[in-house]
Design a protein around this motif. Structure first.
Motif, mmCIF file in Angstrom:
data_model
loop_
_atom_site.group_PDB
_atom_site.id
_atom_site.type_symbol
_atom_site.label_atom_id
_atom_site.label_comp_id
_atom_site.label_asym_id
_atom_site.label_seq_id
_atom_site.Cartn_x
_atom_site.Cartn_y
_atom_site.Cartn_z
ATOM 1 N N ASN A 20 0.854 -1.185 0.000
ATOM 2 C CA ASN A 20 0.000 0.000 0.000
ATOM 3 C C ASN A 20 0.890 1.235 0.000
ATOM 4 O O ASN A 20 1.836 1.332 0.757
ATOM 5 C CB ASN A 20 -0.905 -0.031 1.235
ATOM 6 C CG ASN A 20 -1.973 1.028 1.196
ATOM 7 O OD1 ASN A 20 -2.153 1.720 0.207
ATOM 8 N ND2 ASN A 20 -2.706 1.144 2.294
ATOM 9 N N THR A 23 3.831 2.527 -5.896
ATOM 10 C CA THR A 23 3.359 2.665 -7.272
ATOM 11 C C THR A 23 4.362 2.012 -8.208
ATOM 12 O O THR A 23 5.557 2.267 -8.107
ATOM 13 C CB THR A 23 3.206 4.157 -7.651
ATOM 14 O OG1 THR A 23 2.219 4.742 -6.798
ATOM 15 C CG2 THR A 23 2.787 4.322 -9.094
ATOM 16 N N ASP A 37 -1.186 -4.499 -3.033
ATOM 17 C CA ASP A 37 -1.975 -3.594 -2.206
ATOM 18 C C ASP A 37 -1.792 -2.154 -2.675
ATOM 19 O O ASP A 37 -2.468 -1.264 -2.197
ATOM 20 C CB ASP A 37 -1.571 -3.700 -0.730
ATOM 21 C CG ASP A 37 -2.047 -5.000 -0.103
ATOM 22 O OD1 ASP A 37 -3.116 -5.496 -0.490
ATOM 23 O OD2 ASP A 37 -1.341 -5.525 0.785
ATOM 24 N N GLY A 38 -0.872 -1.935 -3.601
ATOM 25 C CA GLY A 38 -0.590 -0.604 -4.125
ATOM 26 C C GLY A 38 -1.174 -0.421 -5.514
ATOM 27 O O GLY A 38 -2.172 -1.044 -5.874
ATOM 28 N N TYR A 39 -0.516 0.420 -6.313
ATOM 29 C CA TYR A 39 -0.990 0.802 -7.637
ATOM 30 C C TYR A 39 -0.033 0.266 -8.700
ATOM 31 O O TYR A 39 1.173 0.480 -8.610
ATOM 32 C CB TYR A 39 -1.070 2.327 -7.725
ATOM 33 C CG TYR A 39 -1.447 2.863 -9.086
ATOM 34 C CD1 TYR A 39 -2.774 2.885 -9.497
ATOM 35 C CD2 TYR A 39 -0.484 3.350 -9.957
ATOM 36 C CE1 TYR A 39 -3.137 3.393 -10.737
ATOM 37 C CE2 TYR A 39 -0.832 3.852 -11.211
ATOM 38 C CZ TYR A 39 -2.156 3.868 -11.584
ATOM 39 O OH TYR A 39 -2.504 4.361 -12.823
ATOM 40 N N ASN A 54 -7.688 -4.900 -0.909
ATOM 41 C CA ASN A 54 -8.700 -3.824 -0.892
ATOM 42 C C ASN A 54 -8.164 -2.508 -1.424
ATOM 43 O O ASN A 54 -8.887 -1.756 -2.063
ATOM 44 C CB ASN A 54 -9.235 -3.610 0.530
ATOM 45 C CG ASN A 54 -10.079 -4.764 1.001
ATOM 46 O OD1 ASN A 54 -10.612 -5.535 0.212
ATOM 47 N ND2 ASN A 54 -10.199 -4.895 2.308
ATOM 48 N N THR A 55 -6.902 -2.201 -1.142
ATOM 49 C CA THR A 55 -6.309 -0.945 -1.594
ATOM 50 C C THR A 55 -5.571 -1.108 -2.919
ATOM 51 O O THR A 55 -5.018 -0.155 -3.444
ATOM 52 C CB THR A 55 -5.332 -0.397 -0.539
ATOM 53 O OG1 THR A 55 -4.317 -1.380 -0.298
ATOM 54 C CG2 THR A 55 -6.053 -0.069 0.759
ATOM 55 N N GLY A 56 -5.584 -2.311 -3.472
ATOM 56 C CA GLY A 56 -4.883 -2.587 -4.721
ATOM 57 C C GLY A 56 -5.636 -2.071 -5.930
ATOM 58 O O GLY A 56 -6.871 -2.095 -5.983
ATOM 59 N N TYR A 57 -4.865 -1.590 -6.902
ATOM 60 C CA TYR A 57 -5.440 -1.070 -8.142
ATOM 61 C C TYR A 57 -4.509 -1.439 -9.289
ATOM 62 O O TYR A 57 -3.307 -1.199 -9.214
ATOM 63 C CB TYR A 57 -5.585 0.453 -8.041
ATOM 64 C CG TYR A 57 -6.192 1.112 -9.262
ATOM 65 C CD1 TYR A 57 -7.562 1.313 -9.339
ATOM 66 C CD2 TYR A 57 -5.404 1.544 -10.315
ATOM 67 C CE1 TYR A 57 -8.133 1.936 -10.449
ATOM 68 C CE2 TYR A 57 -5.964 2.158 -11.423
ATOM 69 C CZ TYR A 57 -7.326 2.345 -11.487
ATOM 70 O OH TYR A 57 -7.878 2.947 -12.591
ATOM 71 N N GLY A 71 -9.660 -5.313 -4.758
ATOM 72 C CA GLY A 71 -9.511 -3.914 -5.148
ATOM 73 C C GLY A 71 -10.146 -3.680 -6.503
ATOM 74 O O GLY A 71 -11.217 -4.202 -6.792
ATOM 75 N N LYS A 72 -9.454 -2.907 -7.355
ATOM 76 C CA LYS A 72 -10.017 -2.529 -8.650
ATOM 77 C C LYS A 72 -9.047 -2.875 -9.776
ATOM 78 O O LYS A 72 -7.853 -2.608 -9.679
ATOM 79 C CB LYS A 72 -10.318 -1.030 -8.673
ATOM 80 C CG LYS A 72 -10.987 -0.555 -9.946
ATOM 81 C CD LYS A 72 -11.362 0.914 -9.852
ATOM 82 C CE LYS A 72 -12.040 1.392 -11.117
ATOM 83 N NZ LYS A 72 -12.383 2.811 -11.040
ATOM 84 N N HIS A 88 -15.678 -6.404 -2.173
ATOM 85 C CA HIS A 88 -15.473 -5.009 -2.576
ATOM 86 C C HIS A 88 -14.714 -4.900 -3.894
ATOM 87 O O HIS A 88 -14.356 -3.805 -4.303
ATOM 88 C CB HIS A 88 -14.732 -4.240 -1.478
ATOM 89 C CG HIS A 88 -15.469 -4.231 -0.183
ATOM 90 N ND1 HIS A 88 -16.627 -3.531 0.005
ATOM 91 C CD2 HIS A 88 -15.229 -4.885 0.989
ATOM 92 C CE1 HIS A 88 -17.073 -3.734 1.246
ATOM 93 N NE2 HIS A 88 -16.240 -4.556 1.860
#
Length: 128
Positions: A20, A23, A37-39, A54-57, A71-72, A88
């Motif tokens: 998290n 990037t 968990d990050g981007y 959950n915080t992953g993108y 995440g997304k 989620h």
């Protein structure tokens, strides 16, 4: 069959973690279990499983054995096993998978192709 007890056992053997607040711009390629968990802006190619927290993108395509999305993801997903969109989780893109599970609260926007064993391409050949 890949079930939740295997998922919990596998998450304990994470080899690579994008934490998290971290990037990554560019593609990630690996052999072992990956947790994000990050981007990540780029494609993820993994011979093992992927856990998107959950915080992953991820803004890019994902190729793996099994994916667990909390995440997304904005991109296409190819799984030779299960794609599980958790409570989620959100996937925007086309998926080519063997099995799909969308838990209550999870969301999927795109086209879905369910692959049978004759259509499956070995994961190793996709990421070499």
């Amino acid at each position: 069959m890949f079930n939740s007890s295997n998922k919990e056992k596998n998450i304990n053997k994470i080899e690579t973690l994008v934490g998290n607040g971290c990037t990554v711009i560019g593609s990630i390629k690996g052999d072992d279990l990956l947790k994000v968990d990050g981007y990540v802006e780029g494609n993820i190619l993994c011979k093992d499983d992927i856990f998107l927290g959950n915080t992953g993108y991820c803004k890019g395509d994902i190729t793996c054995q099994n994916a667990f999305i909390s995440g997304k993801v904005e991109g296409n997903i190819y799984c030779s096993g299960f794609l599980t969109i958790e409570t989620h989780g959100k996937v925007i893109g086309d998926v080519n998978i063997k099995n799909l599970v969308i838990k209550d609260g999870g969301s999927f926007e795109g086209n879905c192709s369910i692959l049978n064993s004759t259509k499956l391409t070995p994961i190793e050949s996709l990421i070499e």
